[in-house]
Design an enzyme around this catalytic site. Structure first.
Site, short mmCIF file in Angstrom:
data_model
loop_
_atom_site.label_atom_id
_atom_site.label_comp_id
_atom_site.label_asym_id
_atom_site.label_seq_id
_atom_site.Cartn_x
_atom_site.Cartn_y
_atom_site.Cartn_z
N ASP A 1 10.91 9.78 9.09
CA ASP A 1 9.92 10.69 8.53
C ASP A 1 9.82 10.43 7.03
O ASP A 1 10.82 10.45 6.31
CB ASP A 1 10.33 12.14 8.78
CG ASP A 1 9.21 13.12 8.47
OD1 ASP A 1 8.46 13.44 9.40
OD2 ASP A 1 9.10 13.53 7.30
N HIS B 1 -6.33 11.55 0.45
CA HIS B 1 -6.04 11.08 1.81
C HIS B 1 -6.27 9.58 2.01
O HIS B 1 -5.53 8.95 2.78
CB HIS B 1 -6.83 11.89 2.83
CG HIS B 1 -6.28 13.28 3.02
ND1 HIS B 1 -5.21 13.57 3.82
CD2 HIS B 1 -6.65 14.46 2.46
CE1 HIS B 1 -4.95 14.86 3.78
NE2 HIS B 1 -5.80 15.43 2.95
N ASP C 1 -3.44 7.39 3.67
CA ASP C 1 -3.62 6.55 4.86
C ASP C 1 -3.11 5.13 4.60
O ASP C 1 -2.51 4.50 5.48
CB ASP C 1 -5.10 6.50 5.25
CG ASP C 1 -5.57 7.80 5.88
OD1 ASP C 1 -4.72 8.66 6.19
OD2 ASP C 1 -6.80 7.96 6.06
N GLU D 1 3.29 11.80 9.46
CA GLU D 1 4.12 10.81 8.77
C GLU D 1 5.41 10.51 9.53
O GLU D 1 6.34 9.94 8.97
CB GLU D 1 4.45 11.31 7.35
CG GLU D 1 5.32 12.55 7.30
CD GLU D 1 4.53 13.85 7.35
OE1 GLU D 1 5.07 14.88 6.89
OE2 GLU D 1 3.38 13.86 7.82
N ASN E 1 -0.66 12.90 -0.37
CA ASN E 1 -2.06 13.27 -0.11
C ASN E 1 -2.61 14.19 -1.19
O ASN E 1 -3.76 14.04 -1.63
CB ASN E 1 -2.17 13.94 1.25
CG ASN E 1 -2.09 12.96 2.41
OD1 ASN E 1 -2.48 11.80 2.27
ND2 ASN E 1 -1.58 13.41 3.54
#
Length: 325
Positions: free
Chosen positions: A203, A216, A220, A246, A211
């Site tokens: 994680d 975003h 990404d 994530e 973000n």
């Protein structure tokens, strides 16, 4: 279709293509069974298989008239077939110097004839074959040779469709459904043949901040580059997946917990030293939870729960660390 001769010699690229299509995770599913049964009826032959060639093995993904899951790559007729884009036809194995001393010719099932067509990707890599063989010599017609080539195309179409359905669209690694299927397959393998494997849950720490700070689109890109970094650190038989957001997972076959911990610590260090998203130079860390599999376990849910609990403990202890039971 690109069929450059250099693709036939590019073993690294071929293995990447095999991983990209998730071809090794498919069991003998209905569509593959139908294709092999159809070919068996058309050719009137005893045995038909769909075989994939890994770095060291031939893995059978569908079969008629034969009870075998895998063999060494060296002994596989299909290892010869993938060296060309044309079907391989052997009408009498005793008269062919390439295979007359093959253990499947001199011993069970005592093969005497073979026809196989390569499973070729759109960019020209041969992943394996669909093939038919039997225990007596026979001659093959041009029509039969064309037919097995068409069946190879059907198999590749199915592999491509399944790959698209089982890939995370953003990162291009496996999705949760595909990972769970691979995990169940590994558990079944361990029940048949005792061994070790480990599931790692990863994680990205405080990913929401990425973000919120960069937007975003950058987030990404970090996810894509993170998935690529994890994949680069894995072996050809390891399975990388994005579970959602994530959170990622890796299935590490033939690995015990001490070895998995070494791998995870190396992964954690590499992530911490990497600058993601190009000019934005985003730095992140990763928490990792590990859980071991063995032949006594029957539930993939129990394994994923154990890995998830280990991951939660890594976060509780301050993140950027590896935890195993």
């Amino acid at each position: 279709m690109t069929t450059k001769p250099d693709k036939l010699a590019d073993e690294v690229g071929r293995m990447k293509a095999l991983m990209r299509l998730d071809a090794q995770t498919y069991s003998s599913e209905t569509s593959f069974d139908l294709i092999t049964r159809l070919l068996q009826l058309i050719l009137g032959m005893e045995m038909v298989t769909i075989s994939l060639i890994t770095s060291d093995k031939q893995i059978l993904r569908a079969q008629q008239g034969l009870d075998m899951e895998e063999s060494s790559r060296e002994a596989a007729f299909c290892n010869i077939a993938i060296r060309s884009y044309e079907p391989l036809v052997i009408e009498d194995t005793h008269q062919d110097a390439r295979v007359r001393d093959n253990p499947f010719v001199t011993g069970p099932p005592f093969l005497r004839s073979y026809i196989g067509a390569p499973l070729t990707t759109a960019d020209g890599y041969n992943l394996g074959t669909i093939c038919a063989f039997e225990t007596k010599p026979r001659q093959f017609t041009e029509r039969e040779t064309r037919m097995i080539g068409k069946c190879a195309k059907l198999v590749m179409d199915q592999l491509e469709l399944r790959s698209q359905a089982n890939r995370d669209p953003l990162t291009k690694v496996a999705n949760r459904r595909s990972f769970e299927r691979g995990l169940n397959r590994e558990l079944a393998r361990l029940r048949r043949r005792p061994g070790t494997a480990v599931v790692a849950f990863l994680d990205i720490d405080y990913f929401k901040r990425v973000n919120d700070t960069y937007g975003h689109p950058v987030g990404d890109r970090v996810l894509r580059e993170f998935a690529a970094l994890v994949s680069e650190q894995c072996r050809e038989n390891d399975r990388v997946a994005r579970l959602g957001g994530e959170e990622f997972a890796v299935l590490l076959p033939d690995t015990d917990l001490p070895a998995a911990r070494i791998w995870a610590e190396r992964m954690r260090w590499k992530v911490s030293k990497t600058r993601f998203a190009g000019r934005d130079a985003v730095k992140v860390t990763v928490s990792v939870g590990l859980a071991a599999l063995d032949e006594t376990q029957t539930s993939s849910e129990a394994i994923t729960l154990a890995a998830d609990q280990a991951l939660l403990e890594a976060k509780r202890l301050g993140r950027n660390r590896v935890v195993a039971p």
